[in-house]
Design an enzyme around this catalytic site. Structure first.
Site: not given
Ligand code: PGA
Length: 249
Positions: A9-11, A94, A96, A166, A172, A212, A233-234
């Site tokens: 997930n590149w966000k 998501h 966010e 999640e 994150g 994470s 993500g990251g």
């Protein structure tokens, strides 16, 4: 046997040129026939990423879409805009999106139904806050999110869906849920699907852990009986993603 699915997930990261460079770098590193590999990327990166990923095992997903077909919804992306260019997956709900863009369980349900209508596989996100975990209401909360997300979804569709568990406190933050915590909730999600549908649907649906995930935590997490991969993500923006995808090698 459920095939593992590991999605990045590149966000809101990577301009189109950087996106292409990243795909070219990761392409040789994410080959693994045991795993479905999906890159969920910003809308403007979708077409160049699909081009760059040609000839590889990378499938491309969107990070969001709207639940209407078309019309006066400034800034939104319609499902057939995604399918026309070859998108197969779409992240829905998501945390966010829920926190910053006012998405609710009800809009998540509408998007899930619309995704299936268009043959897109939704990656349906759920997860509790730290307060909810501390109050001991994690499983109640997750069950509610799942039950609303799957309203009017058929068993046949549900069997094709992907759920991403999640915990919000793990996203994150570098604070991964313990394998026991992640397995407990993913197991409860599968039991909830069995309750809504039946054992066969529960056995077919794929459930990811996200929050994470790193190259070091992936092998143990993905070895759990109810964890069928991850939403990353990251670490999906780095060469580490290749190690996560090859967690079993
Ligand atoms: P993270 O993000 O891996 O950076 O924690 C996961 C996600 O939000 O999907």
């Amino acid at each position: 046997m459920r095939k593992k699915i590991i999605a990045g997930n590149w966000k809101m990261n990577m301009t189109p040129s950087k996106a292409v460079a990243l795909v070219n770098e990761l392409k040789p590193l994410v080959a693994n026939d045991d795993v479905d590999v999906v890159f969920c990327v910003p809308a403007i990166d979708i077409i160049p990423v699909i081009e760059a990923a040609k000839g590889s095992n990378i499938q491309v997903g969107a990070e969001n879409m709207y639940f209407e077909e078309k019309g006066a919804y400034t800034g939104e992306i319609a499902p057939d805009m995604l399918t026309e260019v070859g998108v197969k997956y779409v992240i829905i709900g998501h945390s966010e999106r829920r926190e910053y863009f006012a998405e609710t369980d009800e809009t998540v349900n509408k998007k899930v139904l619309k995704a299936f209508e268009h043959g897109l596989t939704p990656i349906i996100c759920c997860g509790e806050s730290l307060t909810q975990r501390e109050q001991g209401i994690t499983l109640d909360w997750i069950r509610m999110q799942i039950k609303i997300a799957f309203l009017n979804v058929t068993a046949e569709q549900a069997a094709q869906a992907v759920i991403a568990y999640e915990p919000i406190w793990a996203i994150g933050t570098g604070k991964v849920a313990t394998t026991e915590q992640a397995q407990e909730v993913c197991g409860a999600i599968r039991a909830c699907i069995a309750e809504i549908y039946d054992e066969a649907t529960a056995a077919a649906i794929r459930i990811q852990y996200g929050g994470s995930v790193s190259a070091s935590s992936a092998p143990e997490l993905f070895a759990q009986p109810d964890i069928d991969g991850g939403l990353v993500g990251g670490a999906s923006l780095k060469v580490d993603f290749g190690k996560i995808v090859n967690y079993n090698k």
